[in-house]
Scaffold this active site. Structure first.
Site, PDB file in Angstrom:
ATOM      1  CD  GLU A  11       6.862 -20.618   5.306  1.00  0.00           C
ATOM      2  OE1 GLU A  11       6.692 -19.759   4.416  1.00  0.00           O
ATOM      3  OE2 GLU A  11       5.924 -21.102   5.952  1.00  0.00           O
TER       4      GLU A  11
ATOM      5  CD  GLU B 161       5.141 -16.139   7.678  1.00  0.00           C
ATOM      6  OE1 GLU B 161       5.652 -16.064   8.825  1.00  0.00           O
ATOM      7  OE2 GLU B 161       5.664 -16.767   6.732  1.00  0.00           O
TER       8      GLU B 161
ATOM      9  N   GLY C 278       8.226 -16.862   3.792  1.00  0.00           N
ATOM     10  CA  GLY C 278       8.483 -17.846   2.743  1.00  0.00           C
ATOM     11  C   GLY C 278       9.967 -18.012   2.438  1.00  0.00           C
TER      12      GLY C 278
HETATM   13  N1  CAA Z   1       6.858  -8.642  -0.414  1.00  0.00           N
HETATM   14  C1  CAA Z   1       6.883  -7.589  -1.272  1.00  0.00           C
HETATM   15  N2  CAA Z   1       7.773  -6.593  -1.196  1.00  0.00           N
HETATM   16  C2  CAA Z   1       8.674  -6.654  -0.211  1.00  0.00           C
HETATM   17  C3  CAA Z   1       8.718  -7.704   0.714  1.00  0.00           C
HETATM   18  C4  CAA Z   1       7.750  -8.734   0.577  1.00  0.00           C
HETATM   19  N3  CAA Z   1       7.738  -9.809   1.380  1.00  0.00           N
HETATM   20  N4  CAA Z   1       9.719  -7.472   1.588  1.00  0.00           N
HETATM   21  C5  CAA Z   1      10.294  -6.319   1.213  1.00  0.00           C
HETATM   22  N5  CAA Z   1       9.674  -5.822   0.126  1.00  0.00           N
HETATM   23  C6  CAA Z   1       9.974  -4.581  -0.593  1.00  0.00           C
HETATM   24  C7  CAA Z   1       9.505  -3.367   0.182  1.00  0.00           C
HETATM   25  O1  CAA Z   1       8.129  -3.145  -0.031  1.00  0.00           O
HETATM   26  C8  CAA Z   1      10.395  -2.294  -0.411  1.00  0.00           C
HETATM   27  O2  CAA Z   1       9.854  -1.927  -1.654  1.00  0.00           O
HETATM   28  P1  CAA Z   1       9.686  -0.355  -2.037  1.00  0.00           P
HETATM   29  O3  CAA Z   1      11.116   0.138  -2.087  1.00  0.00           O
HETATM   30  O4  CAA Z   1       9.031  -0.415  -3.371  1.00  0.00           O
HETATM   31  O5  CAA Z   1       8.899   0.257  -0.955  1.00  0.00           O
HETATM   32  C9  CAA Z   1      11.705  -3.026  -0.668  1.00  0.00           C
HETATM   33  O6  CAA Z   1      11.377  -4.422  -0.693  1.00  0.00           O
HETATM   34  C10 CAA Z   1      12.741  -2.817   0.421  1.00  0.00           C
HETATM   35  O7  CAA Z   1      12.143  -3.168   1.654  1.00  0.00           O
HETATM   36  P2  CAA Z   1      12.197  -2.204   2.949  1.00  0.00           P
HETATM   37  O8  CAA Z   1      12.228  -0.778   2.523  1.00  0.00           O
HETATM   38  O9  CAA Z   1      11.082  -2.625   3.860  1.00  0.00           O
HETATM   39  O10 CAA Z   1      13.633  -2.621   3.528  1.00  0.00           O
HETATM   40  P3  CAA Z   1      14.114  -2.556   5.034  1.00  0.00           P
HETATM   41  O11 CAA Z   1      15.580  -2.862   4.987  1.00  0.00           O
HETATM   42  O12 CAA Z   1      13.661  -1.306   5.701  1.00  0.00           O
HETATM   43  O13 CAA Z   1      13.353  -3.781   5.778  1.00  0.00           O
HETATM   44  C11 CAA Z   1      12.561  -6.051   5.990  1.00  0.00           C
HETATM   45  C12 CAA Z   1      13.655  -5.094   5.434  1.00  0.00           C
HETATM   46  C13 CAA Z   1      12.624  -6.080   7.509  1.00  0.00           C
HETATM   47  C14 CAA Z   1      12.864  -7.434   5.436  1.00  0.00           C
HETATM   48  C15 CAA Z   1      11.153  -5.572   5.522  1.00  0.00           C
HETATM   49  O14 CAA Z   1      11.184  -5.335   4.130  1.00  0.00           O
HETATM   50  C16 CAA Z   1      10.049  -6.544   5.811  1.00  0.00           C
HETATM   51  O15 CAA Z   1       9.601  -6.643   6.937  1.00  0.00           O
HETATM   52  N6  CAA Z   1       9.564  -7.272   4.751  1.00  0.00           N
HETATM   53  C17 CAA Z   1       8.431  -8.157   4.883  1.00  0.00           C
HETATM   54  C18 CAA Z   1       8.801  -9.434   5.587  1.00  0.00           C
HETATM   55  C19 CAA Z   1       7.570 -10.335   5.734  1.00  0.00           C
HETATM   56  O16 CAA Z   1       6.602  -9.986   6.370  1.00  0.00           O
HETATM   57  N7  CAA Z   1       7.643 -11.529   5.130  1.00  0.00           N
HETATM   58  C20 CAA Z   1       6.589 -12.508   5.194  1.00  0.00           C
HETATM   59  C21 CAA Z   1       5.740 -12.435   3.950  1.00  0.00           C
HETATM   60  S1  CAA Z   1       4.314 -13.480   4.054  1.00  0.00           S
HETATM   61  C22 CAA Z   1       4.862 -15.032   3.680  1.00  0.00           C
HETATM   62  O17 CAA Z   1       6.010 -15.262   3.360  1.00  0.00           O
HETATM   63  C23 CAA Z   1       3.801 -16.106   3.728  1.00  0.00           C
HETATM   64  C24 CAA Z   1       4.273 -17.494   3.612  1.00  0.00           C
HETATM   65  O18 CAA Z   1       4.682 -18.109   4.569  1.00  0.00           O
HETATM   66  C25 CAA Z   1       4.223 -18.194   2.338  1.00  0.00           C
END
Ligand code: CAA
Length: 257
Positions: A111, A131, A108
């Protein structure tokens, strides 16, 4: 209004919205979207704001929709709430909005950046639609806007594998208009926004509307749409002033009329 998840400043004629949920890498929770919507409503209604900048932190523009909030949602809840439709406020902005992206712009977040009119990226920016890695698909236009911008092959690869694109690749692919050093991102975005804000607001809005039409209309209709808007600029004082200033070799004074 006080904000918990964003910072909102008015700098001269520019509304600057900074996503500010560092502990979750600016994941787009409902509260953040509500506040972003409210700030954009203020910008759109304020005649003194001519342009907006949407930015995040150095580490993350936004890491996507909030996975913690979404994980337990049922199909019925998500369909009935239609929570993603609330993100469309950006798309409905009539004034220009620039995304200034540093760090992660994922799911998102990517996006949302693509909903803005153009993206200025820092050299640390990373764009992706991950995703697929969490068992879902892009839900806020990723498969549509990314494909239109970077073409089928790159969009397919990014959405099917979750691979991130760095700033250099994003610039080559046309996803971002420009890449700047991370320390200069905010200043560069603001400078660009101030430049846009120095022009006639109705003219700037017509340009935005006309380029937007290029994505919705066949070429022949789009060209007609543009021409009608072009002729309509002759009804504005700012067109008379802009052209007179050119002929008199002086800077124009636009009044937005
Ligand atoms: N939602 C909720 N929390 C999130 C998040 C998300 N999308 N991305 C990161 N966070 C949180 C983590 O859970 C973590 O929280 P805690 O400290 O409480 O555990 C904090 O942010 C820091 O994140 P990381 O420890 O994972 O940080 P990192 O530097 O090791 O990694 C990252 C960074 C690669 C961005 C990794 O956080 C990640 O892969 N995040 C998810 C990305 C993702 O999958 N996004 C798509 C979401 S779905 C979507 O967006 C649908 C749509 O099209 C509308």
């Amino acid at each position: 209004m006080t904000y918990e998840f964003i910072l909102f400043e008015k700098i001269q004629k520019v509304g600057v919205i900074t996503l500010n949920r560092p502990q979750a890498l600016n994941a787009l929770c409902e509260g953040l979207i509500r506040e972003l919507t409210a700030a954009l409503d203020v910008c759109e209604a304020d005649p003194d704001i001519h342009c907006m900048v949407l930015t995040g932190s150095e580490k993350a523009f936004a890491a996507g929709a909030d996975i913690k909030e979404m994980q337990s949602k049922t199909y019925r809840e998500s369909y009935m709430e239609d929570f993603i439709s609330k993100w469309e406020r950006i798309d409905r902005c009539r004034k220009p909005i620039i995304a200034a992206v540093s760090g992660f712009a994922l799911g998102g977040g990517c996006e949302m950046a693509m909903m803005c009119d153009f993206i200025i990226a820092s050299d640390t920016a990373k764009f992706g639609q991950p995703e697929v890695t969490i068992g879902t698909i892009p839900g806020s236009g990723g498969t549509q806007r990314l494909t239109r911008v970077v073409g089928k092959s790159k969009a397919m690869e990014m959405c099917l594998t979750g691979r991130m694109m760095d700033a250099e690749e994003a610039e080559q692919a046309g996803l971002v208009s420009r890449v700047v050093a991370v320390a200069e991102l905010r200043e560069e975005a603001l400078k660009t926004a101030h430049k846009i804000a120095s022009f006639s607001l109705p003219i700037v809005m017509m340009i935005k509307e006309s380029i937007g039409a290029a994505f919705e209309m066949p070429l022949s209709e789009g060209v007609k749409f543009e021409r009608r808007l072009f002729y309509s600029t002759f009804a504005l004082d700012d067109q008379k002033e802009g052209m007179a200033a050119f002929l008199e070799k002086r800077p124009p004074v636009f009044k937005g009329k």
